[in-house]
Motif scaffolding. Structure first.
Motif, PDB file in Angstrom:
ATOM      1  N   ASN A 465      -1.385  14.403   7.467  1.00 20.61           N
ATOM      2  CA  ASN A 465      -1.988  14.213   6.136  1.00 20.61           C
ATOM      3  C   ASN A 465      -1.029  13.493   5.193  1.00 20.61           C
ATOM      4  O   ASN A 465      -0.964  13.790   4.002  1.00 20.61           O
ATOM      5  N   LEU A 466      -0.275  12.550   5.721  1.00 20.68           N
ATOM      6  CA  LEU A 466       0.721  11.840   4.921  1.00 20.68           C
ATOM      7  C   LEU A 466       0.060  10.757   4.074  1.00 20.68           C
ATOM      8  O   LEU A 466      -0.842  10.055   4.534  1.00 20.68           O
ATOM      9  N   THR A 467       0.538  10.633   2.832  1.00 16.83           N
ATOM     10  CA  THR A 467       0.047   9.596   1.929  1.00 16.83           C
ATOM     11  C   THR A 467       1.161   8.582   1.677  1.00 16.83           C
ATOM     12  O   THR A 467       2.301   8.759   2.115  1.00 16.83           O
ATOM     13  N   SER A 468       0.850   7.550   0.930  1.00 20.46           N
ATOM     14  CA  SER A 468       1.818   6.471   0.688  1.00 20.46           C
ATOM     15  C   SER A 468       3.026   6.931  -0.115  1.00 20.46           C
ATOM     16  O   SER A 468       4.047   6.242  -0.140  1.00 20.46           O
ATOM     17  N   ARG A 469       2.939   8.089  -0.760  1.00 23.77           N
ATOM     18  CA  ARG A 469       4.075   8.557  -1.560  1.00 23.77           C
ATOM     19  C   ARG A 469       5.285   8.923  -0.695  1.00 23.77           C
ATOM     20  O   ARG A 469       6.397   9.045  -1.211  1.00 23.77           O
ATOM     21  N   VAL A 470       5.086   9.086   0.620  1.00 27.89           N
ATOM     22  CA  VAL A 470       6.213   9.453   1.488  1.00 27.89           C
ATOM     23  C   VAL A 470       6.942   8.230   2.039  1.00 27.89           C
ATOM     24  O   VAL A 470       7.998   8.371   2.667  1.00 27.89           O
ATOM     25  N   LEU A 471       6.405   7.035   1.822  1.00 27.70           N
ATOM     26  CA  LEU A 471       6.952   5.850   2.494  1.00 27.70           C
ATOM     27  C   LEU A 471       8.427   5.615   2.178  1.00 27.70           C
ATOM     28  O   LEU A 471       9.211   5.265   3.063  1.00 27.70           O
ATOM     29  N   SER A 472       8.814   5.797   0.920  1.00 24.33           N
ATOM     30  CA  SER A 472      10.211   5.526   0.547  1.00 24.33           C
ATOM     31  C   SER A 472      11.181   6.461   1.256  1.00 24.33           C
ATOM     32  O   SER A 472      12.340   6.098   1.505  1.00 24.33           O
ATOM     33  N   THR A 473      10.728   7.669   1.616  1.00 29.75           N
ATOM     34  CA  THR A 473      11.619   8.632   2.281  1.00 29.75           C
ATOM     35  C   THR A 473      11.930   8.219   3.717  1.00 29.75           C
ATOM     36  O   THR A 473      12.868   8.746   4.325  1.00 29.75           O
ATOM     37  N   LEU A 474      11.167   7.268   4.265  1.00 30.05           N
ATOM     38  CA  LEU A 474      11.402   6.815   5.639  1.00 30.05           C
ATOM     39  C   LEU A 474      12.699   6.019   5.770  1.00 30.05           C
ATOM     40  O   LEU A 474      13.124   5.700   6.883  1.00 30.05           O
ATOM     41  N   SER A 475      13.343   5.715   4.650  1.00 27.08           N
ATOM     42  CA  SER A 475      14.572   4.908   4.681  1.00 27.08           C
ATOM     43  C   SER A 475      15.690   5.575   5.478  1.00 27.08           C
ATOM     44  O   SER A 475      16.614   4.902   5.940  1.00 27.08           O
ATOM     45  N   VAL A 476      15.622   6.897   5.654  1.00 25.87           N
ATOM     46  CA  VAL A 476      16.684   7.596   6.401  1.00 25.87           C
ATOM     47  C   VAL A 476      16.572   7.359   7.907  1.00 25.87           C
ATOM     48  O   VAL A 476      17.501   7.670   8.656  1.00 25.87           O
ATOM     49  N   LEU A 477      15.460   6.785   8.366  1.00 32.80           N
ATOM     50  CA  LEU A 477      15.263   6.543   9.805  1.00 32.80           C
ATOM     51  C   LEU A 477      15.941   5.233  10.203  1.00 32.80           C
ATOM     52  O   LEU A 477      15.303   4.282  10.669  1.00 32.80           O
ATOM     53  N   GLN A 478      17.252   5.187  10.045  1.00 29.45           N
ATOM     54  CA  GLN A 478      18.006   3.949  10.229  1.00 29.45           C
ATOM     55  C   GLN A 478      18.090   3.495  11.685  1.00 29.45           C
ATOM     56  O   GLN A 478      18.398   2.339  11.957  1.00 29.45           O
ATOM     57  N   HIS A 479      17.817   4.376  12.634  1.00 31.06           N
ATOM     58  CA  HIS A 479      17.909   4.006  14.052  1.00 31.06           C
ATOM     59  C   HIS A 479      16.533   3.939  14.715  1.00 31.06           C
ATOM     60  O   HIS A 479      16.442   3.757  15.932  1.00 31.06           O
ATOM     61  N   CYS A 480      15.490   4.083  13.913  1.00 31.16           N
ATOM     62  CA  CYS A 480      14.133   4.112  14.463  1.00 31.16           C
ATOM     63  C   CYS A 480      13.709   2.725  14.953  1.00 31.16           C
ATOM     64  O   CYS A 480      13.898   1.722  14.262  1.00 31.16           O
ATOM     65  N   LYS A 481      13.129   2.700  16.151  1.00 28.71           N
ATOM     66  CA  LYS A 481      12.597   1.452  16.706  1.00 28.71           C
ATOM     67  C   LYS A 481      11.071   1.471  16.772  1.00 28.71           C
ATOM     68  O   LYS A 481      10.421   0.453  16.587  1.00 28.71           O
ATOM     69  N   LYS A 482      10.535   2.656  17.037  1.00 25.63           N
ATOM     70  CA  LYS A 482       9.088   2.780  17.185  1.00 25.63           C
ATOM     71  C   LYS A 482       8.587   3.877  16.250  1.00 25.63           C
ATOM     72  O   LYS A 482       8.955   5.040  16.395  1.00 25.63           O
ATOM     73  N   LEU A 483       7.761   3.482  15.282  1.00 24.97           N
ATOM     74  CA  LEU A 483       7.276   4.422  14.262  1.00 24.97           C
ATOM     75  C   LEU A 483       5.755   4.415  14.246  1.00 24.97           C
ATOM     76  O   LEU A 483       5.131   3.357  14.085  1.00 24.97           O
ATOM     77  N   SER A 484       5.166   5.590  14.413  1.00 24.50           N
ATOM     78  CA  SER A 484       3.705   5.703  14.365  1.00 24.50           C
ATOM     79  C   SER A 484       3.278   6.500  13.140  1.00 24.50           C
ATOM     80  O   SER A 484       3.657   7.656  12.970  1.00 24.50           O
ATOM     81  N   LEU A 485       2.485   5.840  12.295  1.00 28.73           N
ATOM     82  CA  LEU A 485       1.846   6.498  11.147  1.00 28.73           C
ATOM     83  C   LEU A 485       0.325   6.460  11.323  1.00 28.73           C
ATOM     84  O   LEU A 485      -0.428   6.476  10.356  1.00 28.73           O
ATOM     85  N   GLU A 486      -0.097   6.431  12.556  1.00 27.07           N
ATOM     86  CA  GLU A 486      -1.517   6.320  12.880  1.00 27.07           C
ATOM     87  C   GLU A 486      -2.296   7.539  12.380  1.00 27.07           C
ATOM     88  O   GLU A 486      -1.813   8.673  12.421  1.00 27.07           O
ATOM     89  N   ASN A 487      -3.515   7.271  11.896  1.00 32.13           N
ATOM     90  CA  ASN A 487      -4.436   8.328  11.444  1.00 32.13           C
ATOM     91  C   ASN A 487      -3.831   9.209  10.353  1.00 32.13           C
ATOM     92  O   ASN A 487      -3.834  10.436  10.450  1.00 32.13           O
ATOM     93  N   ASN A 488      -3.316   8.576   9.312  1.00 37.65           N
ATOM     94  CA  ASN A 488      -2.865   9.298   8.128  1.00 37.65           C
ATOM     95  C   ASN A 488      -3.708   8.855   6.931  1.00 37.65           C
ATOM     96  O   ASN A 488      -4.809   8.315   7.117  1.00 37.65           O
ATOM     97  N   ASN A 489      -3.204   9.078   5.728  1.00 38.19           N
ATOM     98  CA  ASN A 489      -3.986   8.763   4.523  1.00 38.19           C
ATOM     99  C   ASN A 489      -3.282   7.735   3.643  1.00 38.19           C
ATOM    100  O   ASN A 489      -3.280   7.848   2.418  1.00 38.19           O
ATOM    101  N   LEU A 490      -2.685   6.728   4.269  1.00 42.20           N
ATOM    102  CA  LEU A 490      -1.990   5.689   3.513  1.00 42.20           C
ATOM    103  C   LEU A 490      -2.997   4.819   2.763  1.00 42.20           C
ATOM    104  O   LEU A 490      -4.053   4.468   3.299  1.00 42.20           O
ATOM    105  N   THR A 491      -2.647   4.471   1.525  1.00 44.52           N
ATOM    106  CA  THR A 491      -3.514   3.603   0.720  1.00 44.52           C
ATOM    107  C   THR A 491      -2.835   2.282   0.371  1.00 44.52           C
ATOM    108  O   THR A 491      -3.498   1.324  -0.017  1.00 44.52           O
ATOM    109  N   THR A 492      -1.507   2.238   0.496  1.00 41.11           N
ATOM    110  CA  THR A 492      -0.741   1.024   0.224  1.00 41.11           C
ATOM    111  C   THR A 492       0.566   1.083   1.009  1.00 41.11           C
ATOM    112  O   THR A 492       1.009   2.164   1.416  1.00 41.11           O
ATOM    113  N   LEU A 493       1.169  -0.091   1.214  1.00 38.15           N
ATOM    114  CA  LEU A 493       2.461  -0.162   1.899  1.00 38.15           C
ATOM    115  C   LEU A 493       3.601  -0.428   0.921  1.00 38.15           C
ATOM    116  O   LEU A 493       4.735  -0.666   1.337  1.00 38.15           O
ATOM    117  N   LYS A 494       3.297  -0.377  -0.369  1.00 41.72           N
ATOM    118  CA  LYS A 494       4.341  -0.557  -1.374  1.00 41.72           C
ATOM    119  C   LYS A 494       5.350   0.584  -1.262  1.00 41.72           C
ATOM    120  O   LYS A 494       4.971   1.744  -1.172  1.00 41.72           O
TER     121      LYS A 494
END
Length: 530
Positions: A465-494
């Motif tokens: 149930n993740l929304t776009s407000r969590v996107l900025s917190t993903l910055s800590v995933l500095q070693h991530c190569k494959k990220l799935s946000l499939e089937n969430n509640n994103l409304t923007t990629l800003k």
């Protein structure tokens, strides 16, 4: 008829009040115009003091007039080499004016601030009188937080016995338990008056137990009053906390370290040292999240990271306790994890008191099963006593609260997420998991403790149930190569951070704009699935 008082009709009374209002407005406008004229001409004199004083006695909240008065007093102060009787009289008059204004409005920010300014400006403030004034106003209204704030200011200047102040809060709370300001003031004094210096805890055990008993009495006197419950929540959080290094990750592209609490660059430089084949590596620490204090720090260096290296990180804890974290090679990464635990650590006497309070809450729930504060406190007590053992019961109660108290359903959902993630994190670290995947049934609505997973190359947040407000917190995933946000509640990629991804899955986010996604694809050189 003779002998009877004439009672005005509603229309007559309304007309009379309107006439009075217009007359007052006329006088007010005339006075304000005269003040502005003198201010414009820079006639900062006693006449202007008198004019502003008359207006303020009717309306104490015109902050500009208080500013003018301070400006005039500063001029008089500079013109006089020493604080003569005339200036003393002006200061005394200003204090009398603020006191008069506070009788009109005891919650006037401006009047309280002006009084504070006078006392810190003059050379001979009478702090005992100020303390007596606080006592006087708190008799009128024991919950006036403006007076409590001013009292803290006075105490910081005259420094009376902390015991006396602590006893004063007890007196006020016994008069009325429903007093947020008194509970808050008590919390500030408690940690200074009764710290546990030997064990390094914020509060000494006996006093911790005493406060828990006192707040229990208050909460059970009126279970619907929130002030005591909030103080109890603060007491439950009054445990020893220390900054610790939780994970180090070294790859051919990047080196990062993550801490359990946000820390500064100076702190990282003083406490953390990377060694490759027992040789200390020089480099520069850069903030991952772009703030002064960050959970994750990037170490920029020129060493070549290949296979079969001996890599470790030295971390200097408090009290000169040195921690050595060995980094084990996992594919292209070297990962070093610390032992972690989110269980709050109380002394045995405090744990026993918490168990007694849990029993009391359970008894109260038999009489008032729908009381949300008792239900919520039960979850906190269970979590504090043994989070892992009582986890399922805690989640069940929080789900019940989501139904009974829909207005705060999001808050209860965030607690479910946070406590479930904490439980999973301990297992993931113990089992040396290499990817992040939500393993419990409840859908997460936020990303607490995400920095603990900063080493993960594969992060699967599918069907949450993740929304776009969590996107900025993903910055800590500095070693991530494959990220799935499939089937969430994103409304923007800003707000999506800059990451070295190979693949980003955005399928199933129905409210994402196709044009925005296309622009996002063009701006990033990794595969975006949508």
């Amino acid at each position: 008829m003779h002998g009877r008082v004439k009672v005005r009709t509603t229309e007559e009374e309304k007309a009379r009040k309107e006439k009075e209002k217009q007359e007052k407005l006329k006088v007010f406008k005339h006075a304000m115009q005269k003040i502005w004229d003198k201010r414009k001409k820079e006639e900062l004199d006693l006449e202007l003091m008198e004019l502003t004083g008359k207006v303020l006695t009717s309306n104490p909240d015109i902050y500009t007039l208080w500013n003018i008065r301070r400006e005039i007093l500063n001029i008089f102060r500079k013109d006089m080499e020493s604080e003569g009787q005339q200036l003393v009289d002006l200061y005394d008059a200003e204090l009398r004016l603020t006191e008069y204004c506070l009788k009109i409005n005891p919650k006037s920010y401006c009047a309280w601030h002006q009084r504070e300014w006078v006392l810190t400006t003059r050379s001979n403030p009478d702090w005992k009188t100020e303390l007596a004034l606080c006592n006087k106003y708190l008799k009128f209204d024991e919950r006036n937080f403006h007076t409590w704030d001013y009292r803290r200011f006075v105490i910081s200047q005259c420094k009376p016995s902390l015991k006396e102040e602590f006893d004063y809060t007890t007196e006020k709370l016994l008069d009325n338990f429903s007093n947020y300001s008194a509970w808050h003031y008590r919390s500030k004094i408690l940690v200074d008056l009764h710290p546990d210096l030997e064990a390094g805890r914020p509060i000494e055990d006996e006093h911790h137990k005493h406060e828990l008993k006192m707040v229990e009495s208050a909460a059970f006197t009126d279970p619907d009053d929130t002030s005591a419950w909030f103080y109890q929540r603060w007491l439950l959080g009054a445990v020893k906390t220390t900054v610790d290094l939780v994970v180090c990750t070294i790859s051919p592209l990047k080196t990062t370290v993550a801490f359990n609490e946000p820390v500064s660059k100076d702190y990282v430089q003083m406490t953390t040292n990377l060694l490759i084949n027992d040789v200390s590596v020089n480099g520069e620490w850069l903030p991952c999240e772009g703030k002064k204090y960050n959970n994750v720090w990037i170490f920029k260096h020129n060493e070549i990271i290949g296979d079969n290296l001996d890599i470790k990180v030295e971390y200097n804890r408090e009290n000169d306790d040195k921690l050595i974290i060995l980094c084990i090679q996992k594919n292209s990464l070297y990962i070093g994890r610390n032992n972690i635990s989110f269980q709050r650590k109380y002394s045995e006497p405090v744990i026993e008191e918490l168990k007694k309070q849990l029993d009391s809450c359970r008894q109260l729930l038999t009489m008032e099963p729908d009381n949300k504060w008792t239900l919520l406190t039960t979850t906190f007590l269970l979590h504090c006593i043994n989070a892992k053992h009582y986890h399922n019961e805690v989640i069940d109660i929080l789900k019940t609260l989501q139904i009974k108290d829909k207005m705060h359903a999001g808050y209860y959902g965030d607690l479910i997420t946070k406590w479930s993630i904490e439980l999973q994190l301990e297992d993931d670290y113990r089992n040396e998991e290499l990817e992040l995947k939500v393993k419990f049934a409840e859908k997460i609505s936020s990303l607490p403790h995400l920095h603990y997973y900063s080493f993960c190359e594969n992060v699967n947040l599918f069907n949450q149930n993740l929304t776009s407000r969590v996107l900025s917190t993903l910055s800590v995933l500095q070693h991530c190569k494959k990220l799935s946000l499939e089937n969430n509640n994103l409304t923007t990629l800003k707000g999506f951070p800059s990451l070295n991804l190979e693949e980003l899955n955005l399928r199933g986010n129905k409210d994402l704009d196709m044009k925005e996604v296309e622009i996002f694809k063009q701006q990033n050189n990794y595969n975006v699935i949508f």
